[in-house]
Design a protein around this motif. Structure first.
Motif, short mmCIF file in Angstrom:
data_model
loop_
_atom_site.label_atom_id
_atom_site.label_comp_id
_atom_site.label_asym_id
_atom_site.label_seq_id
_atom_site.Cartn_x
_atom_site.Cartn_y
_atom_site.Cartn_z
N SER A 312 -7.56 2.23 35.68
CA SER A 312 -6.62 2.37 34.57
C SER A 312 -5.62 3.49 34.84
CB SER A 312 -7.38 2.64 33.26
OG SER A 312 -8.26 1.58 32.97
N THR A 335 -11.13 -3.09 38.69
CA THR A 335 -11.09 -2.70 37.28
C THR A 335 -11.74 -3.76 36.40
OG1 THR A 335 -9.02 -1.50 37.68
CG2 THR A 335 -9.59 -1.95 35.39
N PHE A 399 -2.26 1.30 29.56
CA PHE A 399 -3.33 1.63 30.49
C PHE A 399 -3.70 3.11 30.42
CE2 PHE A 399 -2.16 -2.48 32.25
CZ PHE A 399 -3.42 -3.02 32.50
#
Length: 434
Positions: A312, A335, A399
């Motif tokens: 992120s 991720t 993010f």
């Protein structure tokens, strides 16, 4: 004879976990999978705007938040088989109501009804039955198989529903009349209702008649269990981990738009990016569960949150530019794997957190009330960030939110891990009620 008993036990256990996997996804087919896969058709057939459909989801969310807490003690008191079968049956009956193409007010009422059937009557029994299946030795495997299997079921049934819809539509889809589109969509609703009903029957015959309590988990429901669970620090740390992991899950909704607006992928390529992310779910959840039973749930949870924080942060920092495809896909896979690994781990934390088996439902209620609050705030927050700062900057802010929550979850998981390590020498005992 001994081998025959072992084989029979293996078959029974396999059928039980298969029933939990199928039921765990089937109960959400009508309220969520249907609009996710057929959103444009649903909006057209029902004459809805995106906002009106969003309001229906909000009604569900509010009812669900109210239902998580009382649903926990209910699951500790009554057999999972009865609660889950009734919940699936009632949910499928709601699908029959949906085939009438009800008004907006009735649709809102239907989503509120589904909030009761899928959460109050179903969610905590599902988690409790899965924990019983895994026992004290294999909690990671149990929850990894549950979430990974649910991902496979959703993908398979969703693909089948699309094929059915195409079968009932004319060859030239764009030329379909409103009546043809409505008729084809009704058949899809009936398919989902039928599968949900079949899952109810499957659960009724596949799960034991009484709540399964492994020998190493002798605790039974007690009225004071809720107060006991509230006093356990591991339960609240687990709740923090769940809310942070769930923020990451909701944030994955942005990856296809990120690929389109930041990396300049076309719409088909962007859709494939979103699909790639979702297909990581079964592999990551099952692998995390297996590894957790070998190396520890707390350790794997901490590692997954660290990976989520790093991925992120890279996207929040504006690392990627058009043409950096390979690097982006590596980061996306890592991720997404971290997010779905966490989905397979965060309920397995109860075993290492020393939650008495008889209090599982109460603990699920507390963890779920806190953990699923992103259903309320993440959608509007992402919308505000992306609309107010269009282009790459808005995505970086989204993010950044994921990175902050991942770091908070990482801290909570480390504290949880320290409590687990301390309990190896001195077992954690829940505080008793006065």
């Amino acid at each position: 004879m001994h081998n025959l008993d072992q084989e029979s036990s293996f078959i029974r256990r396999s059928i039980s976990i298969l029933a939990l996997v199928v039921a765990g996804e089937a109960v959400f087919f009508l309220p969520f999978v249907l609009p996710r896969v057929f959103r444009p058709t649903l909006l057209d057939v029902f004459g809805l705007t995106n906002l009106e459909l969003g309001i229906a989801f909000s009604v569900y969310g509010v009812v669900a938040m109210l239902a998580y807490f009382p649903g926990g003690p209910l699951a500790d008191r009554y057999p999972a088989r009865k609660l889950m079968a009734f919940a699936l049956l009632a949910t499928s009956m709601g699908g029959l109501v949906m085939t009438s193409i009800p008004s907006l007010a009735a649709l809102n009422g239907l989503y509120g009804f589904w909030g009761v059937t899928t959460i109050l009557l179903f969610w905590a029994p599902l988690i409790r039955a899965t924990r019983a299946w895994g026992g004290a030795k294999l909690p990671g495997r149990a929850f990894g198989i549950l979430d990974g299997g649910r991902g496979l079921v959703a993908a398979a049934i969703g693909s089948g529903a699309v094929a059915l819809f195409a079968f009932f539509m004319p060859d030239e889809v764009q030329s379909a009349s409103p009546e043809q589109r409505e008729s084809a969509f009704r058949n899809v609703i009936l398919l989902f209702s039928g599968i949900t009903f079949a899952a109810a029957v499957f659960v009724w015959f596949a799960l034991p008649q009484q709540s399964s309590t492994p020998r190493e988990m002798p605790n039974r429901f007690e009225p004071k269990g809720l107060n006991r669970v509230i006093r356990m620090p591991t339960v609240w740390l687990q709740a923090i981990v769940v809310v942070c992991a769930y923020v990451g899950y909701k944030g994955l909704d942005d990856v296809s738009l990120y690929a389109h607006e930041v990396l300049e992928f076309d719409e088909v390529q962007s859709a494939r990016v979103g699909t790639l992310s979702m297909w990581m779910r079964p592999f990551a959840a099952i692998a995390a569960g297996l590894l957790a039973d070998r190396f520890g749930v707390a350790r794997l949870t901490t590692l997954s949150l660290l990976m989520l924080a790093l991925g992120s942060t890279m996207m929040a920092a504006g690392t990627f530019r058009p043409g950096m495809t390979a690097f982006f896909f590596v980061t996306l896979i890592a991720t997404s794997s971290a997010v779905f690994a966490l989905r397979g781990l965060y309920y397995a934390m109860m075993e290492e957190g020393r939650v008495p088996f008889g209090d599982t439902g109460s603990a699920v209620g507390i963890v779920s009330v806190v953990g699923y609050t992103p259903d309320i705030f993440m959608g509007p927050l992402m919308g505000i960030l992306l609309d107010r700062w269009p282009g790459p900057l808005g995505h970086q802010y989204v993010f950044a939110v994921l990175a902050v929550f991942a770091l908070v979850g990482l801290l909570a998981s480390i504290l949880f891990w320290r409590l687990v390590q301390r309990s190896i020498q001195e077992p954690i005992r829940p505080a008793t009620s006065p």
